[in-house]
Every structure is written in structure tokens, then in C-alpha cells.
Design an enzyme around this catalytic site. Structure first.
Site, PDB file in Angstrom:
ATOM      1  N   ASP A 195       0.883  -1.172   0.000  1.00 30.87           N
ATOM      2  CA  ASP A 195       0.000   0.000   0.000  1.00 30.87           C
ATOM      3  C   ASP A 195       0.910   1.207   0.000  1.00 30.87           C
ATOM      4  O   ASP A 195       1.895   1.262   0.740  1.00 30.87           O
ATOM      5  CB  ASP A 195      -0.961   0.028   1.186  1.00 30.87           C
ATOM      6  N   LYS A 243      14.477   4.294 -11.482  1.00 32.88           N
ATOM      7  CA  LYS A 243      13.438   4.467 -10.451  1.00 32.88           C
ATOM      8  C   LYS A 243      13.550   3.362  -9.409  1.00 32.88           C
ATOM      9  O   LYS A 243      13.446   3.611  -8.206  1.00 32.88           O
ATOM     10  CB  LYS A 243      12.037   4.463 -11.086  1.00 32.88           C
ATOM     11  N   HIS A 255      10.501   4.178  -3.100  1.00 36.34           N
ATOM     12  CA  HIS A 255       9.875   3.726  -1.856  1.00 36.34           C
ATOM     13  C   HIS A 255       9.552   2.224  -1.940  1.00 36.34           C
ATOM     14  O   HIS A 255       9.766   1.473  -1.002  1.00 36.34           O
ATOM     15  CB  HIS A 255       8.602   4.546  -1.624  1.00 36.34           C
ATOM     16  N   ARG A 256       9.016   1.792  -3.095  1.00 33.63           N
ATOM     17  CA  ARG A 256       8.621   0.382  -3.268  1.00 33.63           C
ATOM     18  C   ARG A 256       9.847  -0.523  -3.241  1.00 33.63           C
ATOM     19  O   ARG A 256       9.856  -1.585  -2.627  1.00 33.63           O
ATOM     20  CB  ARG A 256       7.855   0.248  -4.598  1.00 33.63           C
ATOM     21  N   PHE A 284       4.065   5.645 -13.588  1.00 33.31           N
ATOM     22  CA  PHE A 284       2.605   5.712 -13.476  1.00 33.31           C
ATOM     23  C   PHE A 284       2.241   6.718 -12.384  1.00 33.31           C
ATOM     24  O   PHE A 284       3.115   7.307 -11.747  1.00 33.31           O
ATOM     25  CB  PHE A 284       2.023   4.321 -13.171  1.00 33.31           C
ATOM     26  N   GLY A 285       0.939   6.890 -12.199  1.00 31.97           N
ATOM     27  CA  GLY A 285       0.436   7.739 -11.111  1.00 31.97           C
ATOM     28  C   GLY A 285       1.067   9.122 -11.093  1.00 31.97           C
ATOM     29  O   GLY A 285       1.044   9.850 -12.089  1.00 31.97           O
ATOM     30  N   TYR A 286       1.660   9.471  -9.951  1.00 32.89           N
ATOM     31  CA  TYR A 286       2.199  10.818  -9.736  1.00 32.89           C
ATOM     32  C   TYR A 286       3.647  10.977 -10.223  1.00 32.89           C
ATOM     33  O   TYR A 286       4.258  12.019  -9.996  1.00 32.89           O
ATOM     34  CB  TYR A 286       2.124  11.170  -8.240  1.00 32.89           C
TER      35      TYR A 286
HETATM   36  P1  IMP Z   1      -2.905   1.859  -3.531  1.00 34.56           P
HETATM   37  O1  IMP Z   1      -1.625   1.452  -2.845  1.00 34.56           O
HETATM   38  O2  IMP Z   1      -3.465   0.779  -4.374  1.00 34.56           O
HETATM   39  O3  IMP Z   1      -3.878   2.463  -2.571  1.00 34.56           O
HETATM   40  O4  IMP Z   1      -2.563   2.988  -4.584  1.00 34.56           O
HETATM   41  C1  IMP Z   1      -1.521   3.860  -4.387  1.00 34.56           C
HETATM   42  C2  IMP Z   1      -1.627   5.052  -5.330  1.00 34.56           C
HETATM   43  O5  IMP Z   1      -0.544   5.916  -4.986  1.00 34.56           O
HETATM   44  C3  IMP Z   1      -1.434   4.682  -6.794  1.00 34.56           C
HETATM   45  O6  IMP Z   1      -2.653   4.495  -7.464  1.00 34.56           O
HETATM   46  C4  IMP Z   1      -0.699   5.917  -7.324  1.00 34.56           C
HETATM   47  O7  IMP Z   1      -1.619   6.929  -7.637  1.00 34.56           O
HETATM   48  C5  IMP Z   1       0.116   6.366  -6.123  1.00 34.56           C
HETATM   49  N1  IMP Z   1       1.451   5.754  -6.174  1.00 34.56           N
HETATM   50  C6  IMP Z   1       1.952   4.754  -5.397  1.00 34.56           C
HETATM   51  N2  IMP Z   1       3.205   4.444  -5.751  1.00 34.56           N
HETATM   52  C7  IMP Z   1       3.500   5.239  -6.789  1.00 34.56           C
HETATM   53  C8  IMP Z   1       4.659   5.364  -7.600  1.00 34.56           C
HETATM   54  O8  IMP Z   1       5.668   4.638  -7.495  1.00 34.56           O
HETATM   55  N3  IMP Z   1       4.593   6.314  -8.556  1.00 34.56           N
HETATM   56  C9  IMP Z   1       3.514   7.124  -8.745  1.00 34.56           C
HETATM   57  N4  IMP Z   1       2.402   7.015  -8.031  1.00 34.56           N
HETATM   58  C10 IMP Z   1       2.391   6.083  -7.053  1.00 34.56           C
END
Ligand code: IMP
Length: 192
Positions: A70, A169, A174-175, A148-150
């Protein structure tokens, strides 16, 4: 090679986890491949609570080792938002534009932010969690097409994460930090 199911329906997270864990002799099976078609409600108030909700939901179906992630973006000028609500902050594909708009009057020295990721692991002996953090700042425009995402608005050093290769990356994310810490714990406990 140890097989672990990854409790996610997010193809980007799955792909990153596979790349990060490949050198560590861990094979990641997707939740879909393991036949666990569920999407539990993420109603926890912390990343750790949500990671545990996801890992338990899939473990209840597959009954073998499972990890879940998460994660989200915490912006200091927004008191940590969107945080655990990162996935639900805006319509899919609109999150960067919405956040840039919220940040439009925030000066350079107040644009600090971090990505946080909690990895939960579960097996017959119970649940463990670890977290990883990536510190950076929010840019002024979307930059780059990777990730992806942000990623296009999160600046690390002088580039956005979306301007980095997957390998770059994965060296700082963080991941990656959280997954590698979890792998270290599992190795020390002779689980992998
Ligand atoms: P969840 O963990 O499924 O609740 O989703 C986490 C959300 O945080 C994702 O849908 C992205 O919008 C954002 N997010 C998490 N990790 C990343 C990343 O490595 N890059 C960009 N956005 C991230």
C-alpha cells in the site's frame, strides 16, 4: 526459487516488484495468476492497515505466502495529503493535473513531498510489515512519460520519476526500499 503471490490488480506495481525481486531469487505470481479475483475495500487509516487488509484477503483464498503493497504520495504543504487516499484523489489520469493545481501558489521551498510504501507479508506464521520512503518535491508541470500515477510531477534530484528508466526508479523508489527490506527479513528468518 521461492514463489510469493503479490496481492495487487495494479500492473505497474506488479511489474516493478518483479524487476526489483528478480535478482533475489523470488518469483512473483500475480493475484490473478493465483486465481484470487478479489478487490478488498481499503478502509484502513494508514498504509500499514491497508497493506494488511489486502494481504489477508488474498491469503484467505490462496493459503500460501502473499505480499501486498500500500503506497501513496504525502505532500507537506497539504498536511500529508493525498496520502492513503492517493489512488482515489482524482479520476484516473487526472491526479497530476489536480495536484499541480492545488500546489500552484506554493513556493519552491515548501514543495517537499515523499512517496511511502508499506509491504506486508503473510504466511502460516502471521503477518510482517516494512516501509520504504522516497523524498523529493512536487514540480510545476508534468515531465516524462515513464512510470505511473504521480511520477511525472514528483521530482527526485533534478528529474521527475517519469523521466527515469525503470531501473533508475527502482534504485531509489519507496517500493524498492520496502521490498528489499522485506526480502532481507525473509532471508534472515530462512523463509527464502
Ligand atoms: P494503492 O496502494 O493501491 O492504494 O494505490 C496507491 C496510489 O498511490 C497509486 O494508485 C498511485 O496513484 C500512487 N502511487 C503509489 N506508488 C506510486 C509510484 O511509485 N509512482 C507514482 N504514483 C504512485
Amino acid at each position: 526459487m521461492k514463489k510469493i503471490v503479490f496481492a495487487t490488480n495494479n500492473k505497474n506495481k506488479l511489474c516493478e516488484a518483479r524487476e526489483i525481486l528478480a535478482p533475489l531469487d523470488i518469483e512473483i505470481i500475480s493475484q490473478h495468476e493465483a486465481g484470487a479475483e478479489c478487490e478488498p475495500e481499503e478502509n484502513g487509516s494508514t498504509f500499514a492497515e491497508n497493506a494488511i487488509i489486502k494481504v489477508k484477503a488474498v491469503y484467505d483464498i490462496v493459503k500460501c505466502p502473499v505480499i501486498a503493497d500500500d503506497s501513496g504520495l504525502c505532500v507537506d504543504a497539504l498536511d500529508g495529503r493525498p496520502g492513503v487516499y492517493s489512488a482515489r484523489y482524482a479520476q484516473k489520469g487526472q491526479e497530476c493535473r489536480k495536484l499541480l493545481n492545488e500546489m500552484k501558489d506554493v513556493p519552491e521551498n515548501k514543495r517537499s513531498a515523499y512517496f511511502e510504501c508499506v509491504i506486508a507479508y503473510i504466511d502460516d506464521n502471521g503477518v510482517k510489515t516494512v516501509s520504504g520512503r522516497c523524498n523529493g518535491k512536487i514540480g510545476y508541470e508534468e515531465r516524462g512519460i515513464n512510470g505511473f500515477g504521480y511520477d511525472p510531477i514528483f521530482i527526485y534530484g533534478d528529474r521527475s520519476l517519469a523521466e527515469m528508466t525503470a531501473e533508475e526508479k527502482n534504485n531509489i523508489s519507496h517500493r524498492s526500499l520496502a521490498l528489499k527490506s522485506m526480502a532481507e527479513i525473509l532471508r534472515k528468518e530462512d523463509i527464502i
